[in-house]
Write a protein that holds these residues in place. Structure first.
Motif, PDB file in Angstrom:
ATOM      1  N   PRO A  24       0.829  -1.209   0.000  1.00  0.00           N
ATOM      2  CA  PRO A  24       0.000   0.000   0.000  1.00  0.00           C
ATOM      3  C   PRO A  24       0.863   1.260   0.000  1.00  0.00           C
ATOM      4  N   LYS A  25       0.345   2.311  -0.618  1.00  0.00           N
ATOM      5  CA  LYS A  25       1.104   3.556  -0.733  1.00  0.00           C
ATOM      6  C   LYS A  25       1.206   4.307   0.594  1.00  0.00           C
ATOM      7  N   ASN A  26       0.093   4.368   1.330  1.00  0.00           N
ATOM      8  CA  ASN A  26       0.056   5.086   2.597  1.00  0.00           C
ATOM      9  C   ASN A  26      -1.060   4.497   3.468  1.00  0.00           C
ATOM     10  N   MET A  27      -1.265   5.087   4.653  1.00  0.00           N
ATOM     11  CA  MET A  27      -2.282   4.559   5.570  1.00  0.00           C
ATOM     12  C   MET A  27      -3.697   4.723   5.020  1.00  0.00           C
ATOM     13  N   ASN A  28      -3.926   5.748   4.241  1.00  0.00           N
ATOM     14  CA  ASN A  28      -5.237   5.932   3.630  1.00  0.00           C
ATOM     15  C   ASN A  28      -5.539   4.778   2.668  1.00  0.00           C
ATOM     16  N   ASP A  29      -4.530   4.366   1.916  1.00  0.00           N
ATOM     17  CA  ASP A  29      -4.680   3.236   1.003  1.00  0.00           C
ATOM     18  C   ASP A  29      -4.925   1.948   1.785  1.00  0.00           C
ATOM     19  N   GLY A 131      -3.800  -8.568   7.620  1.00  0.00           N
ATOM     20  CA  GLY A 131      -2.627  -8.574   6.746  1.00  0.00           C
ATOM     21  C   GLY A 131      -3.002  -8.890   5.311  1.00  0.00           C
ATOM     22  N   HIS A 132      -3.849  -9.893   5.127  1.00  0.00           N
ATOM     23  CA  HIS A 132      -4.296 -10.234   3.769  1.00  0.00           C
ATOM     24  C   HIS A 132      -5.095  -9.088   3.167  1.00  0.00           C
ATOM     25  N   ALA A 133      -6.000  -8.517   3.975  1.00  0.00           N
ATOM     26  CA  ALA A 133      -6.841  -7.434   3.468  1.00  0.00           C
ATOM     27  C   ALA A 133      -6.018  -6.202   3.105  1.00  0.00           C
ATOM     28  N   ALA A 134      -4.916  -5.975   3.807  1.00  0.00           N
ATOM     29  CA  ALA A 134      -4.111  -4.781   3.549  1.00  0.00           C
ATOM     30  C   ALA A 134      -3.242  -4.913   2.300  1.00  0.00           C
ATOM     31  N   ILE A 135      -2.780  -6.118   1.980  1.00  0.00           N
ATOM     32  CA  ILE A 135      -1.886  -6.257   0.826  1.00  0.00           C
ATOM     33  C   ILE A 135      -2.613  -6.608  -0.466  1.00  0.00           C
TER      34      ILE A 135
END
Length: 149
Positions: A24-29, A131-135
């Motif tokens: 992800p690019k940043n926390m918003n992403d 973790g899965h949802a974030a990547i």
């Protein structure tokens, strides 16, 4: 409810699509990805949680034994339908059976360390699922549907 949840299970090739894995690019992403993927893969994440639950019970045999023992004992006491248990040499009432079960199951339950198992399960599930949802990046189709006015 179970039928509607089973109907939303995504195929494994879509759940583990390595082409959509990216940093992800940043926390918003991260927040957008997690919000989207938690809703989109909710049934798959429920299966992951159930698999971790089974794994944690298989790693803690004493806890599994206590759960089966208490469940079978409660079923047996309820099977009597309020009648006394007559063993020939002793007659036990329903309340005596419940107290006996409590006296046996409570120390065994503490020895089985259910709190550490629950905490491990919650930690492992959160790390795995979030973790899965974030990547996992959103599919291209969803990007076009969001930009449409």
């Amino acid at each position: 409810m179970l039928r509607s949840r089973v109907g939303t299970i995504r195929p494994v090739h879509e759940f583990l699509d390595f082409k959509r894995v990216s940093k992800p690019k940043n926390m918003n992403d991260v927040q957008k990805r997690v919000a989207y993927n938690l809703a989109y893969f909710s049934a798959n994440y429920l299966i992951v949680f159930a698999m971790l639950l089974v794994y944690s019970l298989l790693k803690n045999w004493l806890l599994l034994f206590v759960l089966v023992f208490v469940s079978a004992s409660l079923y047996g006491i309820n099977y009597l339908k309020g009648a006394d248990l007559n063993l020939g040499f002793v007659r036990l009432t329903t309340s005596q059976l419940y107290v006996g079960l409590l006296v046996v199951a409570l120390p065994l339950g503490f020895l089985a360390s259910p709190f550490s198992t629950i905490l491990w399960l919650l930690g492992a599930a959160c790390v795995t699922i979030i973790g899965h949802a974030a990547i996992m990046d959103k599919p291209i189709e969803s990007a076009f549907s969001e930009e449409a006015v």
